[in-house]
Design a protein around this motif. Structure first.
Motif, PDB file in Angstrom:
ATOM      1  N   TRP A 164      -0.707  -8.056  -6.370  1.00  0.00           N
ATOM      2  CA  TRP A 164      -0.287  -8.840  -5.201  1.00  0.00           C
ATOM      3  C   TRP A 164      -1.193 -10.052  -5.025  1.00  0.00           C
ATOM      4  N   ASN A 165      -0.606 -11.239  -5.017  1.00  0.00           N
ATOM      5  CA  ASN A 165      -1.329 -12.426  -4.571  1.00  0.00           C
ATOM      6  C   ASN A 165      -1.322 -12.382  -3.043  1.00  0.00           C
ATOM      7  N   ILE A 166      -2.479 -12.111  -2.454  1.00  0.00           N
ATOM      8  CA  ILE A 166      -2.540 -11.835  -1.023  1.00  0.00           C
ATOM      9  C   ILE A 166      -2.842 -13.085  -0.201  1.00  0.00           C
ATOM     10  N   ASN A 167      -3.283 -14.172  -0.852  1.00  0.00           N
ATOM     11  CA  ASN A 167      -3.535 -15.428  -0.139  1.00  0.00           C
ATOM     12  C   ASN A 167      -4.520 -15.221   1.015  1.00  0.00           C
ATOM     13  N   SER A 168      -5.684 -14.682   0.673  1.00  0.00           N
ATOM     14  CA  SER A 168      -6.820 -14.375   1.564  1.00  0.00           C
ATOM     15  C   SER A 168      -6.779 -12.916   2.021  1.00  0.00           C
ATOM     16  N   VAL A 169      -7.603 -12.110   1.380  1.00  0.00           N
ATOM     17  CA  VAL A 169      -7.608 -10.673   1.680  1.00  0.00           C
ATOM     18  C   VAL A 169      -8.144 -10.395   3.083  1.00  0.00           C
ATOM     19  N   ARG A 170      -9.075 -11.204   3.560  1.00  0.00           N
ATOM     20  CA  ARG A 170      -9.598 -10.957   4.907  1.00  0.00           C
ATOM     21  C   ARG A 170      -8.584 -11.363   5.976  1.00  0.00           C
ATOM     22  N   ALA A 171      -7.901 -12.471   5.754  1.00  0.00           N
ATOM     23  CA  ALA A 171      -6.912 -12.920   6.739  1.00  0.00           C
ATOM     24  C   ALA A 171      -5.729 -11.970   6.816  1.00  0.00           C
ATOM     25  N   ARG A 172      -5.439 -11.243   5.725  1.00  0.00           N
ATOM     26  CA  ARG A 172      -4.246 -10.395   5.674  1.00  0.00           C
ATOM     27  C   ARG A 172      -4.592  -8.928   5.449  1.00  0.00           C
ATOM     28  N   ILE A 173      -5.791  -8.550   5.889  1.00  0.00           N
ATOM     29  CA  ILE A 173      -6.216  -7.169   5.664  1.00  0.00           C
ATOM     30  C   ILE A 173      -5.272  -6.176   6.316  1.00  0.00           C
ATOM     31  N   GLY A 174      -4.627  -6.569   7.418  1.00  0.00           N
ATOM     32  CA  GLY A 174      -3.696  -5.661   8.096  1.00  0.00           C
ATOM     33  C   GLY A 174      -2.501  -5.303   7.250  1.00  0.00           C
ATOM     34  N   ILE A 175      -1.934  -6.283   6.555  1.00  0.00           N
ATOM     35  CA  ILE A 175      -0.763  -5.964   5.738  1.00  0.00           C
ATOM     36  C   ILE A 175      -1.162  -5.296   4.423  1.00  0.00           C
ATOM     37  N   VAL A 176      -2.384  -5.549   3.972  1.00  0.00           N
ATOM     38  CA  VAL A 176      -2.861  -4.803   2.802  1.00  0.00           C
ATOM     39  C   VAL A 176      -2.980  -3.324   3.156  1.00  0.00           C
ATOM     40  N   GLU A 177      -3.530  -3.034   4.326  1.00  0.00           N
ATOM     41  CA  GLU A 177      -3.626  -1.640   4.767  1.00  0.00           C
ATOM     42  C   GLU A 177      -2.241  -1.018   4.920  1.00  0.00           C
ATOM     43  N   LYS A 178      -1.311  -1.755   5.496  1.00  0.00           N
ATOM     44  CA  LYS A 178       0.061  -1.260   5.656  1.00  0.00           C
ATOM     45  C   LYS A 178       0.668  -0.923   4.297  1.00  0.00           C
ATOM     46  N   PHE A 179       0.479  -1.805   3.329  1.00  0.00           N
ATOM     47  CA  PHE A 179       1.014  -1.584   1.988  1.00  0.00           C
ATOM     48  C   PHE A 179       0.405  -0.336   1.356  1.00  0.00           C
ATOM     49  N   LEU A 180      -0.894  -0.183   1.462  1.00  0.00           N
ATOM     50  CA  LEU A 180      -1.549   0.966   0.841  1.00  0.00           C
ATOM     51  C   LEU A 180      -1.134   2.272   1.512  1.00  0.00           C
ATOM     52  N   ARG A 181      -0.965   2.262   2.809  1.00  0.00           N
ATOM     53  CA  ARG A 181      -0.541   3.469   3.506  1.00  0.00           C
ATOM     54  C   ARG A 181       0.902   3.838   3.157  1.00  0.00           C
ATOM     55  N   GLU A 182       1.767   2.825   3.016  1.00  0.00           N
ATOM     56  CA  GLU A 182       3.184   3.106   2.772  1.00  0.00           C
ATOM     57  C   GLU A 182       3.491   3.368   1.303  1.00  0.00           C
ATOM     58  N   GLU A 183       2.838   2.645   0.405  1.00  0.00           N
ATOM     59  CA  GLU A 183       3.178   2.738  -1.021  1.00  0.00           C
ATOM     60  C   GLU A 183       2.176   3.567  -1.820  1.00  0.00           C
ATOM     61  N   ALA A 184       0.929   3.587  -1.387  1.00  0.00           N
ATOM     62  CA  ALA A 184      -0.126   4.424  -1.983  1.00  0.00           C
ATOM     63  C   ALA A 184      -0.238   4.306  -3.502  1.00  0.00           C
ATOM     64  N   PRO A 185      -0.305   3.091  -4.050  1.00  0.00           N
ATOM     65  CA  PRO A 185      -0.532   2.993  -5.493  1.00  0.00           C
ATOM     66  C   PRO A 185      -1.922   3.520  -5.841  1.00  0.00           C
ATOM     67  N   ASP A 186      -2.092   3.945  -7.076  1.00  0.00           N
ATOM     68  CA  ASP A 186      -3.417   4.392  -7.510  1.00  0.00           C
ATOM     69  C   ASP A 186      -4.378   3.220  -7.642  1.00  0.00           C
ATOM     70  N   ILE A 187      -3.842   2.075  -8.041  1.00  0.00           N
ATOM     71  CA  ILE A 187      -4.662   0.882  -8.299  1.00  0.00           C
ATOM     72  C   ILE A 187      -3.946  -0.326  -7.707  1.00  0.00           C
ATOM     73  N   LEU A 188      -4.702  -1.216  -7.076  1.00  0.00           N
ATOM     74  CA  LEU A 188      -4.152  -2.461  -6.567  1.00  0.00           C
ATOM     75  C   LEU A 188      -4.957  -3.624  -7.128  1.00  0.00           C
ATOM     76  N   CYS A 189      -4.267  -4.528  -7.810  1.00  0.00           N
ATOM     77  CA  CYS A 189      -4.864  -5.762  -8.299  1.00  0.00           C
ATOM     78  C   CYS A 189      -4.511  -6.884  -7.325  1.00  0.00           C
TER      79      CYS A 189
END
Length: 264
Positions: free
Chosen positions: A9-34
């Motif tokens: 995922w190109n997140i376009n600033s991990v700190r600015a979008r940490i909320g949606i990164v958390e949402k993605f990890l909780r909902e999709e739970a991949p083993d690895i995220l690049c």
């Protein structure tokens, strides 16, 4: 043999979008995220949220305010490799080895500016040269089973963009970029998993501009994000999809995540 899911995922600033990164990890739970375009120095990478969700293995290659790549994982990561294909300090490529022995490389290829002419626009030349150096690297993998993923900033096929003819002179879909990416792909006979699972000419996009008032209605997308594997891993990939709803989440990235499930 176990199942391993890898997301990109190109997140376009991990700190600015940490909320949606958390949402993605909780909902999709991949083993690895690049992640690409993290826009943060290594020491300021927001590890706490990832560790709280079980992603205790984190490697970063970052810089202040620009570029940056990271890999967060539930699985141990070994043999961390960082590359600077432009010799200019930009943090755009990080690689690791997974417990299975598979190599995983995460790359953020330069966008290339707005004008597809290396004489007028040096950024475009830098993009082509970056891809050329990666092609040399790819040719030297010597049969190592490898996953190469990230934001390639090139939509190679006519069905990878909303309007092929309209975008032929637009950076990311010009013939010279497509040809240069094809040389990289040929260097290790990479298998494009996006098109392995969703064959052309079906439209397939991973990026929609912020400029669109209603990105979903206009659907002027491009497939800039990719996951490739060396041929020995083709049959190990059992599923691949994009998470298009993420483009509508609060304060979204203009890119959406990819997820591939592997049997290794």
């Amino acid at each position: 043999m176990t199942r391993t899911s890898i997301a990109s995922w190109n997140i376009n600033s991990v700190r600015a979008r940490i909320g949606i990164v958390e949402k993605f990890l909780r909902e999709e739970a991949p083993d690895i995220l690049c992640l690409q375009e993290t826009k943060v120095e290594c020491g300021l990478f927001p590890k706490a949220m990832f560790e709280a969700l079980g992603y205790g293995h984190i490697v970063t290659h970052g810089q202040r305010m620009h570029h940056g790549v990271a890999i967060v994982s539930r699985l141990p990561l070994a043999e961390v490799r960082k590359y600077d294909w432009q010799a200019n300090g930009e943090a755009r490529h990080i690689g690791v080895t997974l417990p299975s022995g598979v190599r995983l490389d995460n790359v953020y290829i330069p966008a290339g500016g707005d004008i597809p002419d290396r004489e007028i626009n040096p950024k475009f030349g830098q993009k082509l040269d970056f891809l050329a150096r990666m092609t040399d690297w790819s040719g030297g993998l010597n049969g190592t089973p490898t996953v190469l993923t990230g934001d390639f900033n090139v939509a190679p096929l006519a069905s990878d963009v909303w309007n092929h003819k309209a975008l032929l002179d637009v950076v990311s879909h010009t013939p010279i970029e497509v040809e240069t990416l094809a040389r990289l792909q040929a260097a290790s006979d990479w298998v494009d998993l996006g098109r392995h699972f969703i064959a052309a000419p079906a439209p397939l996009y991973t990026w929609w501009s912020y400029r669109a008032k209603d990105w979903e209605a206009s659907n002027r997308g491009r497939r800039l994000d990719h996951m490739w594997v060396t041929p020995d891993l083709k049959d190990k990939a059992v599923a691949h999809r994009i998470v298009q709803p993420a483009r509508s989440w609060e304060r979204p990235s203009d890119h959406v995540p990819l997820i591939t499930e592997f049997a290794f």
